[in-house]
Design a protein around this motif. Structure first.
Motif, PDB file in Angstrom:
ATOM      1  N   GLY A  45      94.212 107.880 -35.396  1.00  0.00           N
ATOM      2  CA  GLY A  45      93.784 106.916 -35.917  1.00  0.00           C
ATOM      3  C   GLY A  45      93.484 107.158 -37.555  1.00  0.00           C
ATOM      4  O   GLY A  45      92.612 106.448 -38.188  1.00  0.00           O
ATOM      5  N   ASP A  46      93.888 108.170 -38.104  1.00  0.00           N
ATOM      6  CA  ASP A  46      93.704 108.494 -39.189  1.00  0.00           C
ATOM      7  C   ASP A  46      94.353 107.410 -40.410  1.00  0.00           C
ATOM      8  O   ASP A  46      93.988 107.302 -41.337  1.00  0.00           O
ATOM      9  N   SER A  47      95.205 106.646 -40.018  1.00  0.00           N
ATOM     10  CA  SER A  47      95.866 105.580 -41.113  1.00  0.00           C
ATOM     11  C   SER A  47      95.453 104.342 -40.608  1.00  0.00           C
ATOM     12  O   SER A  47      95.438 103.405 -41.273  1.00  0.00           O
ATOM     13  N   ALA A  48      94.605 104.168 -39.559  1.00  0.00           N
ATOM     14  CA  ALA A  48      93.905 102.861 -39.106  1.00  0.00           C
ATOM     15  C   ALA A  48      92.616 102.591 -39.801  1.00  0.00           C
ATOM     16  O   ALA A  48      92.011 103.372 -40.214  1.00  0.00           O
ATOM     17  N   GLN A  49      92.299 101.452 -39.953  1.00  0.00           N
ATOM     18  CA  GLN A  49      91.006 101.209 -40.364  1.00  0.00           C
ATOM     19  C   GLN A  49      89.853 101.727 -39.609  1.00  0.00           C
ATOM     20  O   GLN A  49      89.893 101.552 -38.444  1.00  0.00           O
ATOM     21  N   PHE A  50      88.920 102.257 -40.339  1.00  0.00           N
ATOM     22  CA  PHE A  50      87.775 103.054 -39.662  1.00  0.00           C
ATOM     23  C   PHE A  50      87.108 101.935 -38.742  1.00  0.00           C
ATOM     24  O   PHE A  50      86.436 102.711 -37.666  1.00  0.00           O
ATOM     25  N   ASP A  51      86.896 101.010 -39.066  1.00  0.00           N
ATOM     26  CA  ASP A  51      86.046  99.966 -38.210  1.00  0.00           C
ATOM     27  C   ASP A  51      86.722  99.906 -36.923  1.00  0.00           C
ATOM     28  O   ASP A  51      86.001  99.705 -35.789  1.00  0.00           O
ATOM     29  N   SER A  52      88.000  99.979 -36.835  1.00  0.00           N
ATOM     30  CA  SER A  52      88.801  99.641 -35.670  1.00  0.00           C
ATOM     31  C   SER A  52      88.657 100.917 -34.826  1.00  0.00           C
ATOM     32  O   SER A  52      88.399 100.675 -33.603  1.00  0.00           O
ATOM     33  N   VAL A  53      88.758 101.992 -35.374  1.00  0.00           N
ATOM     34  CA  VAL A  53      88.878 103.143 -34.527  1.00  0.00           C
ATOM     35  C   VAL A  53      87.352 103.226 -34.138  1.00  0.00           C
ATOM     36  O   VAL A  53      87.022 103.752 -32.924  1.00  0.00           O
ATOM     37  N   CYS A  54      86.311 102.957 -34.987  1.00  0.00           N
ATOM     38  CA  CYS A  54      84.739 102.989 -34.358  1.00  0.00           C
ATOM     39  C   CYS A  54      84.567 101.941 -33.150  1.00  0.00           C
ATOM     40  O   CYS A  54      84.086 102.502 -32.120  1.00  0.00           O
ATOM     41  N   LYS A  55      85.267 100.816 -33.216  1.00  0.00           N
ATOM     42  CA  LYS A  55      85.193  99.724 -32.045  1.00  0.00           C
ATOM     43  C   LYS A  55      85.860 100.553 -30.820  1.00  0.00           C
ATOM     44  O   LYS A  55      85.337 100.008 -29.777  1.00  0.00           O
ATOM     45  N   ILE A  56      87.018 101.024 -31.071  1.00  0.00           N
ATOM     46  CA  ILE A  56      87.752 101.585 -29.990  1.00  0.00           C
ATOM     47  C   ILE A  56      86.693 102.695 -29.319  1.00  0.00           C
ATOM     48  O   ILE A  56      86.747 102.876 -28.055  1.00  0.00           O
ATOM     49  N   VAL A  57      86.407 103.908 -30.237  1.00  0.00           N
ATOM     50  CA  VAL A  57      85.431 104.814 -29.591  1.00  0.00           C
ATOM     51  C   VAL A  57      84.458 104.338 -28.426  1.00  0.00           C
ATOM     52  O   VAL A  57      84.126 104.702 -27.618  1.00  0.00           O
ATOM     53  N   VAL A  58      83.665 103.587 -29.385  1.00  0.00           N
ATOM     54  CA  VAL A  58      82.375 102.636 -28.635  1.00  0.00           C
ATOM     55  C   VAL A  58      82.634 102.047 -27.153  1.00  0.00           C
ATOM     56  O   VAL A  58      82.178 102.151 -26.496  1.00  0.00           O
TER      57      VAL A  58
END
Length: 83
Positions: A45-58
């Motif tokens: 997820g390093d090149s992804a938008q942080f909010d997308s990564v956060c949504k996936i993690v949650v």
């Protein structure tokens, strides 16, 4: 702090924790498109938008702190490495 490869491995591990969880279900829960979620989980997820990564993690039932390797003890917030 977790390094990029560790974060990718965490996402993959968390995704596999529930054998009934699918990319379609992840899309519905996180509101992140299936193709984006697949790319983030499989390639990192390093090149992804942080909010997308956060949504996936949650959506996977974890916290952003866990994903980033941030540990809060009784007295202070500290960054730790899993290595």
């Amino acid at each position: 702090m977790n390094k990029p490869i560790q974060r990718q491995e965490l996402l993959q591990k968390w995704f596999k924790e529930d054998p009934n969880f699918s990319y379609e279900k992840l899309e519905a829960v996180s509101d992140v498109p299936k193709s984006t979620a697949q790319r983030i989980i499989l390639k990192g997820g390093d090149s992804a938008q942080f909010d997308s990564v956060c949504k996936i993690v949650v959506a996977l039932g974890h916290t952003v702190d866990e994903y980033l390797g941030i540990v809060k003890d009784d007295k202070e917030l500290t960054m730790v490495s899993l290595m």
